[in-house]
Write an enzyme that holds these catalytic residues in place. Structure first.
Site, PDB file in Angstrom:
ATOM      1  N   ASP A   1      35.708  35.631  35.735  1.00 31.23           N
ATOM      2  CA  ASP A   1      36.068  36.514  36.663  1.00 31.23           C
ATOM      3  C   ASP A   1      35.286  36.271  37.966  1.00 31.23           C
ATOM      4  OD1 ASP A   1      37.503  38.908  37.319  1.00 31.23           O
ATOM      5  OD2 ASP A   1      36.613  40.207  36.263  1.00 31.23           O
TER       6      ASP A   1
ATOM      7  N   LYS B   1      39.749  34.301  37.484  1.00 26.73           N
ATOM      8  CA  LYS B   1      40.819  35.288  37.887  1.00 26.73           C
ATOM      9  C   LYS B   1      40.011  36.030  39.334  1.00 26.73           C
ATOM     10  CE  LYS B   1      40.236  39.712  35.690  1.00 26.73           C
ATOM     11  NZ  LYS B   1      39.793  40.524  36.889  1.00 26.73           N
TER      12      LYS B   1
ATOM     13  N   GLU C   1      40.577  39.556  42.233  1.00 32.83           N
ATOM     14  CA  GLU C   1      41.195  40.720  42.561  1.00 32.83           C
ATOM     15  C   GLU C   1      42.142  40.747  43.599  1.00 32.83           C
ATOM     16  OE1 GLU C   1      38.802  44.018  41.951  1.00 32.83           O
ATOM     17  OE2 GLU C   1      38.157  43.420  40.036  1.00 32.83           O
TER      18      GLU C   1
ATOM     19  N   GLU D   1      46.287  46.773  36.115  1.00 35.82           N
ATOM     20  CA  GLU D   1      45.388  47.696  35.696  1.00 35.82           C
ATOM     21  C   GLU D   1      45.467  49.085  36.207  1.00 35.82           C
ATOM     22  OE1 GLU D   1      41.161  46.740  36.131  1.00 35.82           O
ATOM     23  OE2 GLU D   1      40.538  48.625  35.690  1.00 35.82           O
TER      24      GLU D   1
HETATM   25  N1  LIG Z   1      33.207  49.482  30.255  1.00 31.21           N
HETATM   26  C1  LIG Z   1      34.214  48.934  30.980  1.00 31.21           C
HETATM   27  N2  LIG Z   1      35.671  49.160  30.662  1.00 31.21           N
HETATM   28  C2  LIG Z   1      36.393  49.132  31.583  1.00 31.21           C
HETATM   29  O1  LIG Z   1      37.748  49.060  31.192  1.00 31.21           O
HETATM   30  C3  LIG Z   1      36.135  48.514  32.941  1.00 31.21           C
HETATM   31  C4  LIG Z   1      34.999  48.488  33.020  1.00 31.21           C
HETATM   32  N3  LIG Z   1      33.886  48.616  32.233  1.00 31.21           N
HETATM   33  N4  LIG Z   1      34.211  48.091  34.470  1.00 31.21           N
HETATM   34  C5  LIG Z   1      35.200  47.531  35.287  1.00 31.21           C
HETATM   35  C6  LIG Z   1      36.558  48.397  35.522  1.00 31.21           C
HETATM   36  C7  LIG Z   1      36.453  49.713  35.672  1.00 31.21           C
HETATM   37  N5  LIG Z   1      37.658  50.324  34.775  1.00 31.21           N
HETATM   38  C8  LIG Z   1      37.888  51.675  34.772  1.00 31.21           C
HETATM   39  C9  LIG Z   1      36.977  52.536  34.915  1.00 31.21           C
HETATM   40  C10 LIG Z   1      37.124  53.698  34.788  1.00 31.21           C
HETATM   41  C11 LIG Z   1      38.488  54.356  34.995  1.00 31.21           C
HETATM   42  C12 LIG Z   1      38.858  55.704  34.852  1.00 31.21           C
HETATM   43  O2  LIG Z   1      38.007  56.535  34.991  1.00 31.21           O
HETATM   44  N6  LIG Z   1      40.345  56.082  34.930  1.00 31.21           N
HETATM   45  C13 LIG Z   1      40.570  57.333  35.033  1.00 31.21           C
HETATM   46  C14 LIG Z   1      41.778  57.552  35.623  1.00 31.21           C
HETATM   47  C15 LIG Z   1      41.750  58.362  36.753  1.00 31.21           C
HETATM   48  C16 LIG Z   1      42.868  58.739  37.570  1.00 31.21           C
HETATM   49  O3  LIG Z   1      43.541  59.608  36.922  1.00 31.21           O
HETATM   50  O4  LIG Z   1      43.095  58.387  38.605  1.00 31.21           O
HETATM   51  C17 LIG Z   1      40.719  57.885  33.402  1.00 31.21           C
HETATM   52  O5  LIG Z   1      40.770  59.032  33.096  1.00 31.21           O
HETATM   53  O6  LIG Z   1      41.115  57.048  32.477  1.00 31.21           O
HETATM   54  C18 LIG Z   1      39.570  53.107  34.788  1.00 31.21           C
HETATM   55  C19 LIG Z   1      39.383  52.068  34.955  1.00 31.21           C
HETATM   56  C20 LIG Z   1      38.213  49.178  34.106  1.00 31.21           C
HETATM   57  N7  LIG Z   1      36.961  48.273  33.907  1.00 31.21           N
HETATM   58  C1  LIG Z   2      39.080  44.787  32.654  1.00 29.60           C
HETATM   59  C2  LIG Z   2      39.207  43.177  33.050  1.00 29.60           C
HETATM   60  C3  LIG Z   2      40.870  43.101  33.460  1.00 29.60           C
HETATM   61  C4  LIG Z   2      38.263  42.978  33.880  1.00 29.60           C
HETATM   62  O1  LIG Z   2      38.457  42.666  34.880  1.00 29.60           O
HETATM   63  C5  LIG Z   2      36.769  42.950  33.671  1.00 29.60           C
HETATM   64  O2  LIG Z   2      36.458  43.194  32.332  1.00 29.60           O
HETATM   65  O3  LIG Z   2      35.950  42.747  34.412  1.00 29.60           O
HETATM   66 MG   LIG Z   3      36.800  42.302  36.407  1.00 28.19          MG
END
Ligand SMILES: Nc1nc(=O)c2c([nH]1)NC[C@@H]1CN(c3ccc(C(=O)N[C@@H](CCC(=O)O)C(=O)O)cc3)CN21
Ligand SMILES: CC(C)C(=O)C(=O)O
Ligand SMILES: [Mg+2]
Length: 292
Positions: free
Chosen positions: A92, A122, A124, A191
Site C-alpha cells: 500500500d 495499491k 488510493e 471501501e
Molecule cells: N483496524 C483498522 N481497520 C480498518 O478497516 C481500517 C483501518 N484500521 N485503518 C484504515 C482504514 C480506516 N477504515 C475505516 C475506519 C472507520 C470506519 C467507520 O468508522 N465507519 C463508520 C461509518 C460512518 C458513516 O456512517 O459514514 C461505521 O460505523 O462503520 C470505516 C473505515 C478502514 N481501514
Molecule cells: C483496508 C485496506 C483496504 C487498506 O487499505 C489497509 O489495510 O490499509
Molecule cells: Mg490502506
C-alpha cells in the site's frame, strides 16, 4: 533438508486472479504486517495479502495512516514477502509518496517492488489518479486501485465516512472505478460504499472489485487481519463491516497472565523445561565452589 510440504499451494499470479474472476469465484484478501501474520494468512489459503498502510494504526500505534513513511512500509513489506509462499502480495503506497506526480508515484512503486519485495502496489484515488496508474502499469508494475472511502483523505472527508450514499455520490464512485480500470488497474478496492451501489459498480466493471464495507456483490473481500481475528484490546471501536472471527487478544492475554502467575508462584519453569547435569558433576562443582 526438511520434508517437502504436503500439497504445496500453487503460486497465485495475476493470471490466477483473472481466472478466479472469470469463473465467478470470490477472491480472498487480508492484510498482514509482519512475518507471522503473513505466514498464517498464506498457510490459511488467502489469494492475496495486502501490506496495508493500516499497519500505521494496528502495528505502530499511530493515530492515523498519514504518519507512516515509505521506509517503514518497506520494512514491513519485506517481512511479509519472506513469509508469503503462495499468495499474491500487494504493498500500500503511503500518503505523500505518490500524489505529487506520476513520476514520483512510479519511483515509489519501483522501491516497493525492489526493496519491499511485493508483487504489486495499491494506491488510493479515482479519476485524478488515472495518469499515475497508467504510468506505473506501463512500467510493468500491477496496480490495485482503491475508490469509495479513501482513508488517507480523512481530513478532507471529515472522517471515515461512507461514500456513494446519494445517486450523485454513487455515480462518482462508478466513474472513479471505471477511470481506474481504464488506466490499467488489475482490480479495485471498494471501501465503505452501500452494498447496492457496490453490486452495480461490480457489474459495470470488467476487472474484479475487492470490497471492504461494500457488501456481498463484490468480486472479492478484504479485511484488516487484527480486526477479524480479534487481536485488539476490549472496547476498541470497530467499523460496522468487520466480522470478528476469533478472539486472539483474549487468548494472548490469558496465556501471558498464566505465565505471570506461574513465575510468581515458581510453578514455571518445571523440571521438563530445564537442562540436566550428571549428579557427580554437580557434586564436584558444588565441592569446588565450597573450596574457593
Ligand atoms: N483496524 C483498522 N481497520 C480498518 O478497516 C481500517 C483501518 N484500521 N485503518 C484504515 C482504514 C480506516 N477504515 C475505516 C475506519 C472507520 C470506519 C467507520 O468508522 N465507519 C463508520 C461509518 C460512518 C458513516 O456512517 O459514514 C461505521 O460505523 O462503520 C470505516 C473505515 C478502514 N481501514
Ligand atoms: C483496508 C485496506 C483496504 C487498506 O487499505 C489497509 O489495510 O490499509
Ligand atoms: Mg490502506
Amino acid at each position: 533438508m526438511g520434508t517437502p510440504p504436503v500439497n504445496p499451494r500453487k503460486k497465485v499470479t495475476i493470471g490466477t486472479l483473472r481466472s478466479l474472476h472469470r469463473r465467478g469465484e470470490p477472491i480472498t484478501m487480508i492484510t498482514a504486517h509482519d512475518f507471522p501474520s503473513a505466514h498464517v494468512a498464506d498457510a490459511a489459503g488467502m489469494d492475496m495479502i495486502l501490506v496495508g498502510d493500516s499497519l500505521a494504526m494496528v502495528a505502530l500505534g499511530m493515530e492515523d495512516t498519514s504518519e507512516v513513511m515509505v521506509e517503514e512500509m518497506l520494512l514491513h513489506c519485506r517481512s511479509v514477502a519472506r513469509a508469503t509462499k503462495a499468495a499474491f502480495t500487494v504493498g500500500d503506497l503511503p500518503m505523500g509518496s505518490y500524489e505529487i506526480a506520476p513520476q514520483q508515484a512510479l519511483e515509489t512503486a519501483i522501491r516497493f517492488i525492489k526493496e519491499g519485495r511485493v508483487q504489486s502496489i495499491k494506491l488510493e484515488g479515482g479519476k485524478e489518479m488515472a495518469p499515475t496508474i497508467e504510468r506505473i502499469t506501463s512500467a510493468g508494475i500491477p496496480v490495485l486501485g482503491h475508490v469509495g472511502l479513501n482513508p488517507q483523505r480523512q481530513n478532507a472527508l471529515g472522517g471515515f465516512r461512507v461514500q456513494g450514499k446519494t445517486s450523485q455520490g454513487a455515480m462518482k464512485v462508478l466513474e472513479d472505478a471505471l477511470a481506474v480500470q481504464e488506466a490499467g488497474a488489475f482490480a479495485v478496492v471498494l471501501e465503505a460504499v452501500p452494498a447496492g451501489v457496490a453490486a452495480i459498480v461490480t457489474q459495470k466493471l470488467s476487472i474484479p472489485t475487492i470490497g471492504i464495507g461494500a457488501g456481498n456483490g463484490c468480486s472479492g473481500q478484504v479485511l484488516v487481519q487484527v480486526d477479524m481475528t480479534g487481536n485488539f484490546p476490549p472496547g476498541r471501536f470497530l467499523p460496522k463491516f468487520v466480522k470478528r472471527y476469533g478472539d486472539v487478544w483474549a487468548e494472548s492475554s490469558k496465556a501471558i497472565e498464566t505465565y505471570r502467575d506461574e513465575v510468581k508462584s515458581r510453578e514455571y519453569p518445571a523440571p521438563e523445561h530445564t537442562y540436566p547435569i550428571a549428579p557427580q558433576e554437580l557434586e564436584a562443582f558444588a565441592d569446588s565452589v565450597e573450596n574457593l
